[in-house]
Design a protein around this motif. Structure first.
Motif, PDB file in Angstrom:
ATOM      1  N   ARG A  81       0.836  -1.207   0.000  1.00 56.25           N
ATOM      2  CA  ARG A  81       0.000   0.000   0.000  1.00 56.25           C
ATOM      3  C   ARG A  81       0.868   1.253   0.000  1.00 56.25           C
ATOM      4  O   ARG A  81       0.638   2.181  -0.780  1.00 56.25           O
ATOM      5  N   LEU A  82       1.881   1.270   0.865  1.00 55.45           N
ATOM      6  CA  LEU A  82       2.787   2.413   0.912  1.00 55.45           C
ATOM      7  C   LEU A  82       3.526   2.583  -0.410  1.00 55.45           C
ATOM      8  O   LEU A  82       3.685   3.709  -0.897  1.00 55.45           O
ATOM      9  N   LYS A  83       3.961   1.471  -0.985  1.00 60.58           N
ATOM     10  CA  LYS A  83       4.682   1.531  -2.262  1.00 60.58           C
ATOM     11  C   LYS A  83       3.817   2.177  -3.341  1.00 60.58           C
ATOM     12  O   LYS A  83       4.283   3.048  -4.080  1.00 60.58           O
ATOM     13  N   GLN A  84       2.554   1.789  -3.412  1.00 59.38           N
ATOM     14  CA  GLN A  84       1.643   2.390  -4.395  1.00 59.38           C
ATOM     15  C   GLN A  84       1.449   3.879  -4.135  1.00 59.38           C
ATOM     16  O   GLN A  84       1.473   4.687  -5.063  1.00 59.38           O
ATOM     17  N   ASP A  85       1.255   4.238  -2.873  1.00 57.28           N
ATOM     18  CA  ASP A  85       1.074   5.650  -2.510  1.00 57.28           C
ATOM     19  C   ASP A  85       2.300   6.471  -2.884  1.00 57.28           C
ATOM     20  O   ASP A  85       2.178   7.557  -3.450  1.00 57.28           O
ATOM     21  N   TYR A  86       3.472   5.954  -2.571  1.00 56.64           N
ATOM     22  CA  TYR A  86       4.696   6.700  -2.873  1.00 56.64           C
ATOM     23  C   TYR A  86       4.972   6.763  -4.368  1.00 56.64           C
ATOM     24  O   TYR A  86       5.477   7.768  -4.863  1.00 56.64           O
ATOM     25  N   GLN A  87       4.638   5.712  -5.101  1.00 58.03           N
ATOM     26  CA  GLN A  87       4.819   5.741  -6.552  1.00 58.03           C
ATOM     27  C   GLN A  87       3.967   6.841  -7.180  1.00 58.03           C
ATOM     28  O   GLN A  87       4.407   7.520  -8.110  1.00 58.03           O
TER      29      GLN A  87
END
Length: 143
Positions: free
Chosen positions: A33-39
């Protein structure tokens, strides 16, 4: 806010926050989830767990950071980018290693990048049996 700070590029602070949040994430679902948000914000991130006896684990921790950064596309498979991650990981680990000598460590490495800013953050438990200390180390490099 003073005038001198109004136009400061805050990329390194933003990248540091992302690396720390990745290191603090609990489980693969939160990491994803964090990876998607940061991307969506233009950052590349990675996270990887580590553990073992402090002194004998240094090389393995640095290797895990570089491999995770490459695997997740945070860095390219080139000498200077791998060196930046290894150097930042080494600095972050050195910030906490004196507390951990002779004890076991376990935790997570968070890596984040935005353009030429790369930050490695480590959150770890240092302990013996159930008597754990929590420590954080963080370092930044520019590529």
């Amino acid at each position: 806010m003073s005038e001198q700070w109004e136009n400061v590029d805050l990329n390194s602070k933003r990248v540091a926050k992302a690396a720390l949040f990745m290191a603090l994430s609990e489980g693969r679902e939160e990491e994803m989830r964090l990876k998607q948000d940061y991307q969506q914000q233009g950052l590349s991130v990675a996270a990887v767990n580590f553990g073992g006896e402090a002194a004998s684990s240094v090389a393995k921790v640095l290797e895990r950071a570089v491999v995770a950064a490459r695997r997740e596309g945070v860095i390219a498979d080139v000498h200077n980018e791998e060196g930046a991650v290894a150097g930042a990981a080494h600095e972050a680990l050195n910030q906490i290693l004196t507390k951990a000598m002779g004890l076991n460590i376990g935790g997570k490495i968070g890596i984040a990048r935005h353009h030429d800013h790369i930050t490695v953050a480590m959150v770890m438990e240092i302990g013996l049996l159930h008597l754990n200390e929590v420590a954080v180390g963080m370092a930044h490099r520019a590529v």
